[in-house]
Design a protein around this motif. Structure first.
Motif, PDB file in Angstrom:
ATOM      1  N   PRO A  81       0.816  -1.215   0.000  1.00 35.68           N
ATOM      2  CA  PRO A  81       0.000   0.000   0.000  1.00 35.68           C
ATOM      3  C   PRO A  81       0.850   1.265   0.000  1.00 35.68           C
ATOM      4  O   PRO A  81       1.954   1.295   0.539  1.00 35.68           O
ATOM      5  CB  PRO A  81      -0.786  -0.115   1.303  1.00 35.68           C
ATOM      6  N   SER A  82       0.312   2.304  -0.613  1.00 34.29           N
ATOM      7  CA  SER A  82       0.918   3.635  -0.548  1.00 34.29           C
ATOM      8  C   SER A  82       0.206   4.441   0.537  1.00 34.29           C
ATOM      9  O   SER A  82      -0.853   4.029   1.022  1.00 34.29           O
ATOM     10  CB  SER A  82       0.760   4.339  -1.897  1.00 34.29           C
ATOM     11  N   PRO A  83       0.738   5.592   0.920  1.00 34.20           N
ATOM     12  CA  PRO A  83       0.008   6.443   1.867  1.00 34.20           C
ATOM     13  C   PRO A  83      -1.397   6.787   1.376  1.00 34.20           C
ATOM     14  O   PRO A  83      -2.337   6.849   2.162  1.00 34.20           O
ATOM     15  CB  PRO A  83       0.886   7.694   1.967  1.00 34.20           C
ATOM     16  N   TRP A  84      -1.540   6.998   0.059  1.00 32.62           N
ATOM     17  CA  TRP A  84      -2.851   7.360  -0.484  1.00 32.62           C
ATOM     18  C   TRP A  84      -3.851   6.218  -0.291  1.00 32.62           C
ATOM     19  O   TRP A  84      -5.039   6.465  -0.050  1.00 32.62           O
ATOM     20  CB  TRP A  84      -2.722   7.716  -1.965  1.00 32.62           C
ATOM     21  N   ASP A  85      -3.360   4.984  -0.409  1.00 30.52           N
ATOM     22  CA  ASP A  85      -4.244   3.839  -0.188  1.00 30.52           C
ATOM     23  C   ASP A  85      -4.745   3.813   1.251  1.00 30.52           C
ATOM     24  O   ASP A  85      -5.911   3.509   1.508  1.00 30.52           O
ATOM     25  CB  ASP A  85      -3.507   2.532  -0.511  1.00 30.52           C
ATOM     26  N   PHE A  86      -3.849   4.127   2.177  1.00 29.50           N
ATOM     27  CA  PHE A  86      -4.258   4.158   3.585  1.00 29.50           C
ATOM     28  C   PHE A  86      -5.296   5.245   3.828  1.00 29.50           C
ATOM     29  O   PHE A  86      -6.345   4.996   4.438  1.00 29.50           O
ATOM     30  CB  PHE A  86      -3.044   4.379   4.488  1.00 29.50           C
ATOM     31  N   PHE A  87      -5.027   6.450   3.349  1.00 31.90           N
ATOM     32  CA  PHE A  87      -5.966   7.554   3.561  1.00 31.90           C
ATOM     33  C   PHE A  87      -7.337   7.223   2.959  1.00 31.90           C
ATOM     34  O   PHE A  87      -8.378   7.434   3.590  1.00 31.90           O
ATOM     35  CB  PHE A  87      -5.427   8.844   2.943  1.00 31.90           C
ATOM     36  N   ARG A  88      -7.318   6.718   1.725  1.00 32.78           N
ATOM     37  CA  ARG A  88      -8.585   6.402   1.055  1.00 32.78           C
ATOM     38  C   ARG A  88      -9.319   5.269   1.755  1.00 32.78           C
ATOM     39  O   ARG A  88     -10.551   5.267   1.844  1.00 32.78           O
ATOM     40  CB  ARG A  88      -8.328   6.046  -0.411  1.00 32.78           C
ATOM     41  N   SER A  89      -8.573   4.295   2.250  1.00 30.85           N
ATOM     42  CA  SER A  89      -9.181   3.158   2.937  1.00 30.85           C
ATOM     43  C   SER A  89      -9.913   3.613   4.189  1.00 30.85           C
ATOM     44  O   SER A  89     -11.062   3.222   4.431  1.00 30.85           O
ATOM     45  CB  SER A  89      -8.106   2.124   3.296  1.00 30.85           C
ATOM     46  N   ILE A  90      -9.261   4.441   4.992  1.00 35.20           N
ATOM     47  CA  ILE A  90      -9.899   4.919   6.226  1.00 35.20           C
ATOM     48  C   ILE A  90     -11.096   5.798   5.890  1.00 35.20           C
ATOM     49  O   ILE A  90     -12.180   5.651   6.478  1.00 35.20           O
ATOM     50  CB  ILE A  90      -8.889   5.667   7.112  1.00 35.20           C
ATOM     51  N   ASP A  91     -10.933   6.727   4.941  1.00 36.98           N
ATOM     52  CA  ASP A  91     -12.058   7.588   4.534  1.00 36.98           C
ATOM     53  C   ASP A  91     -13.267   6.743   4.154  1.00 36.98           C
ATOM     54  O   ASP A  91     -14.395   7.007   4.592  1.00 36.98           O
ATOM     55  CB  ASP A  91     -11.658   8.445   3.330  1.00 36.98           C
ATOM     56  N   SER A  92     -13.034   5.757   3.307  1.00 38.12           N
ATOM     57  CA  SER A  92     -14.132   4.945   2.792  1.00 38.12           C
ATOM     58  C   SER A  92     -14.790   4.130   3.896  1.00 38.12           C
ATOM     59  O   SER A  92     -16.018   4.037   3.973  1.00 38.12           O
ATOM     60  CB  SER A  92     -13.617   4.020   1.685  1.00 38.12           C
ATOM     61  N   SER A  93     -13.974   3.554   4.774  1.00 38.39           N
ATOM     62  CA  SER A  93     -14.517   2.683   5.813  1.00 38.39           C
ATOM     63  C   SER A  93     -15.309   3.445   6.868  1.00 38.39           C
ATOM     64  O   SER A  93     -16.328   2.963   7.356  1.00 38.39           O
ATOM     65  CB  SER A  93     -13.393   1.893   6.488  1.00 38.39           C
ATOM     66  N   VAL A  94     -14.832   4.630   7.248  1.00 43.78           N
ATOM     67  CA  VAL A  94     -15.537   5.373   8.296  1.00 43.78           C
ATOM     68  C   VAL A  94     -16.615   6.285   7.718  1.00 43.78           C
ATOM     69  O   VAL A  94     -17.413   6.867   8.455  1.00 43.78           O
ATOM     70  CB  VAL A  94     -14.568   6.196   9.177  1.00 43.78           C
ATOM     71  N   GLY A  95     -16.627   6.427   6.378  1.00 45.95           N
ATOM     72  CA  GLY A  95     -17.648   7.247   5.754  1.00 45.95           C
ATOM     73  C   GLY A  95     -17.465   8.730   5.960  1.00 45.95           C
ATOM     74  O   GLY A  95     -18.436   9.478   6.070  1.00 45.95           O
ATOM     75  N   GLU A  96     -16.208   9.178   6.007  1.00 45.16           N
ATOM     76  CA  GLU A  96     -15.907  10.596   6.213  1.00 45.16           C
ATOM     77  C   GLU A  96     -14.870  11.054   5.188  1.00 45.16           C
ATOM     78  O   GLU A  96     -14.025  10.272   4.750  1.00 45.16           O
ATOM     79  CB  GLU A  96     -15.326  10.832   7.615  1.00 45.16           C
ATOM     80  N   ASP A  97     -14.947  12.329   4.827  1.00 47.91           N
ATOM     81  CA  ASP A  97     -13.875  12.953   4.057  1.00 47.91           C
ATOM     82  C   ASP A  97     -12.922  13.583   5.063  1.00 47.91           C
ATOM     83  O   ASP A  97     -13.190  14.646   5.619  1.00 47.91           O
ATOM     84  CB  ASP A  97     -14.436  14.017   3.112  1.00 47.91           C
ATOM     85  N   LEU A  98     -11.804  12.906   5.306  1.00 47.05           N
ATOM     86  CA  LEU A  98     -10.839  13.359   6.314  1.00 47.05           C
ATOM     87  C   LEU A  98      -9.692  14.152   5.703  1.00 47.05           C
ATOM     88  O   LEU A  98      -8.596  14.217   6.268  1.00 47.05           O
ATOM     89  CB  LEU A  98     -10.296  12.150   7.087  1.00 47.05           C
ATOM     90  N   THR A  99      -9.965  14.764   4.555  1.00 51.33           N
ATOM     91  CA  THR A  99      -8.931  15.578   3.902  1.00 51.33           C
ATOM     92  C   THR A  99      -8.298  16.556   4.879  1.00 51.33           C
ATOM     93  O   THR A  99      -7.071  16.720   4.917  1.00 51.33           O
ATOM     94  CB  THR A  99      -9.539  16.351   2.718  1.00 51.33           C
ATOM     95  N   TRP A 100      -9.122  17.229   5.657  1.00 54.51           N
ATOM     96  CA  TRP A 100      -8.619  18.230   6.605  1.00 54.51           C
ATOM     97  C   TRP A 100      -7.630  17.622   7.589  1.00 54.51           C
ATOM     98  O   TRP A 100      -6.662  18.280   7.998  1.00 54.51           O
ATOM     99  CB  TRP A 100      -9.789  18.859   7.360  1.00 54.51           C
ATOM    100  N   PHE A 101      -7.853  16.372   7.967  1.00 60.70           N
ATOM    101  CA  PHE A 101      -6.988  15.707   8.937  1.00 60.70           C
ATOM    102  C   PHE A 101      -5.681  15.255   8.281  1.00 60.70           C
ATOM    103  O   PHE A 101      -4.590  15.501   8.815  1.00 60.70           O
ATOM    104  CB  PHE A 101      -7.732  14.509   9.523  1.00 60.70           C
TER     105      PHE A 101
END
Length: 664
Positions: free
Chosen positions: A542-562
């Motif tokens: 996985p890349s960092p982007w995969d991790f960010f997208r995975s968490i966003d998708s699973s929790v149902g939030e856009d965590l861009t700000w975080f």
């Protein structure tokens, strides 16, 4: 009222357009007049996605795509240890499978031992040497004696190769097509780095520890290893400089190690020939340990100095096998006490835990507890995240402060108390990151060290009713994590200042993930998402982007700000009580967001009669402006207003978090 304003902004007529312009100018003028707030909502809440779009290899939901691929590297390694000259020599036979969609005319390999050459980039950059880079040292690194292509004919042809510092390029006689395999052998040798007696190396991931009963060899980065070819960056050929660790392909290993019979050897994989390398007594004990949840001494402290505790022959060849792994390490010594036990992990598999250490480490608050720590760590992480994948685990006492490999860790022979528990728990925790989830440590060490520290901090609370504080004992002050000079988490490891490596790669990542888990999305939702990420990317890259997208998708939030504030930048948080005023009997409270980061807002109000009330607002209150105003629930006089009364968020200026009416 805010909803009405929000709707007004989107009514398409000229009157409202004039109002919107006037309102924008008013807000912007107020921002400039304040001369204080650095916050820009559009930087954290953009319309354009922060993360790159998904594709057929890596989906937008953070999972491997339908066409995800990765190559495979299988190794058969035959080596010998010359314990008089401290030389490793042998042959690595590698079968490389090209699963990529393109033909390959060249292959790239890592030669990490070359960092010990006197003209290496690591030494010249002064990143690898801890003290004096000008001090004269013996030249080290690999001697590559031959690289040959294996084929069906009796005569193996040479492969042309070029060495550039810690990398080796192989020029193939013909392109390796997609779906094809190639087998080649590399004959090599190198001196152990401890031959550099006049230099003080910061990174001693392969080394020798002298003890009164013989040297302990910690053998890692000991064979030429395939570089990773991936769909993100192509060939990953960053040089080995020290802080950046490893990025490796998965495959199967068969390893045969020959050395004097007086040595006990352990390795990452399963021992295939115990009857050939153990005495009859040791063989019975070894077999008993495979069935016992109580530690069994295969060789006791008393027996270490007894010649009869080893087979009566000149040499032994220890044979190991390990499948679907990214690496292999081993150890050897005449000085080892060897104890082992077996225990079940999630899924019902039995794991054999081996501990090897010298008599100097045979202490009740140290290595005598190795088996206890091994069992707890593997069972805890298996239950919580992903079942331990190997048949055994080995913990070895060495002069390495702590270093991890699949199924094997090197921990300090001198550590005691919390320091010893902490290093065993942490190094074994690396089984999950990066041994199972195979991220790129050379570029993104935080996906290895930070994730591991995060799960360590959860585990330590469950060990023996919180017997040890774990990493908290050595944590830097919170201010350090968000100081002006702190580099972003997404900084290449070798570009992080030495005194910031632990605070940034380990502590800050664990801190912000804990904040995300406990305060922003909630433990149940986060743990489910993190568990899914681990399972989706097990034995993948996985890349960092995969991790960010995975968490966003699973929790149902856009965590861009975080992700933007906490990982991509070193944005800081400063929420302040700007005004507390009364109008028409109502208390109106204004909070300013003074710095570039945003977080949810928690405010406690105390009334003159002593009653308190808590207001909790989501991070979206900062999506529109740097200033937020709300009313107290009661009409009673307010004597105190406190932002973040529980001290949860990383506010860099606590001095402006409190408004208080002073008594007359």
């Amino acid at each position: 009222m805010q909803n009405d304003k929000l709707q007004t902004r989107f009514i398409p007529n000229y009157g409202n357009l004039k109002f919107l312009i006037a309102l924008t100018l008013f807000v912007f003028t107020g921002y400039l007049a304040s001369g204080q707030s650095r916050y820009q909502p559009q930087a954290l809440f953009p319309a354009v996605p922060l993360l790159p779009p998904g594709n057929e290899y890596r989906s937008a939901t953070g999972e491997p795509g339908r066409a995800y691929w990765q190559n495979q590297a299988d190794y058969v390694i035959d080596v010998a240890l010359d314990d008089q000259k401290n030389i490793i020599s042998g042959t690595a036979t590698i079968t490389y499978t090209n699963n990529s969609p393109k033909a390959l005319s060249t292959l790239w390999m890592q030669l990490e031992q070359n960092v010990f050459k006197k003209d290496s980039r690591g030494i010249k950059a002064k990143l690898f040497l801890y003290k004096d880079a000008n001090e004269k040292t013996a030249d080290g690194g690999y001697e590559i004696e031959a690289v040959k292509l294996k084929n069906d004919t009796a005569v193996a042809s040479n492969i042309t190769y070029h060495i550039y510092d810690t990398r080796m390029e192989l020029q193939l006689p013909q392109p390796l097509k997609s779906g094809q395999k190639i087998t080649f052998s590399i004959q090599y040798r190198y001196n152990f780095p401890t031959n550099y007696k006049n230099a003080d190396f910061l990174v001693n991931r392969t080394d020798i520890l002298p003890t009164k009963n013989g040297n302990i060899y910690a053998v890692a980065q000991w064979y030429p290893r395939m570089c990773v070819l991936d769909d993100v960056e192509g060939w990953n050929t960053l040089p080995y400089l020290g802080n950046g660790e490893f990025y490796l392909e998965y495959g199967n290993f068969n390893v045969n190690i020959t050395l004097p019979a007086s040595y006990i050897v352990e390795g990452s994989g399963d021992l295939l020939n115990p009857e050939e390398v153990l005495t009859p007594v040791q063989l019975k004990r070894w077999q008993a340990a495979k069935q016992s949840e109580v530690p069994v001494f295969i060789r006791s402290a008393k027996e270490v100095a007894e010649a009869s505790s080893r087979p009566a022959k000149a040499t032994c060849t220890w044979k190991f096998r390990m499948d679907n792994t990214r690496d292999f390490a081993w150890t050897a010594s005449k000085s080892f006490i060897w104890e082992a036990l077996s225990f079940p992990v999630a899924g019902g598999k039995s794991v054999m835990g081996s501990s090897l250490y010298p008599v100097e480490s045979d202490k009740k608050d140290s290595w005598k507890r190795s088996s206890e720590y091994i069992k707890f760590t593997l069972q805890h992480f298996s239950d919580k995240w992903f079942a331990y994948p190997y048949h055994k685990v080995v913990n070895v006492a060495s002069n390495l402060d702590g270093m991890e490999y699949p199924g094997m860790v090197f921990c300090s022979a001198k550590d005691t108390g919390n320091a010893y528990f902490m290093v065993v728990n942490h190094e074994l925790g690396h089984t999950w990151f990066p041994m199972v989830v195979g991220g790129n440590e050379r570029k993104y060490a935080w996906m290895d060290e930070g994730f591991n520290t995060f799960i360590d901090n959860l585990a330590v609370k469950d060990f023996n009713k919180g017997e040890f504080p774990g990493y908290e004992q050595i944590y830097s002050p919170l201010d350090t994590l968000f100081s002006e000079r702190t580099v972003p988490i997404m900084t290449r490891p070798d570009a992080i200042p030495g005194d910031m490596v632990f605070p940034v790669e380990y502590q800050k990542v664990a801190y912000v993930l804990t904040l995300l888990r406990n305060q922003i999305v909630g433990p149940e939702r986060f743990d489910r998402a993190f568990h899914k990420y681990i399972n989706d990317w097990a034995y993948k890259h996985p890349s960092p982007w995969d991790f960010f997208r995975s968490i966003d998708s699973s929790v149902g939030e856009d965590l861009t700000w975080f992700w933007k504030a906490m990982f991509l930048e070193n944005y800081r948080l400063d929420q302040s009580v700007a005004k507390v005023e009364t109008a028409a009997g109502k208390t109106i409270i204004t909070i300013n967001n003074m710095e570039r980061a945003a977080m949810p807002l928690s405010v406690e109000i105390t009334y003159a009669n002593g009653l308190k009330e808590r207001h909790n607002f989501p991070v979206e209150v900062w999506e529109y402006s740097w200033q937020y105003t709300f009313n107290a629930d009661k009409n009673d006089p307010v004597t105190k207003v406190v932002i973040d009364p529980d001290g949860i968020y990383p506010d860099i200026n606590k001095g402006n978090n409190v408004y208080e009416v002073k008594g007359k």
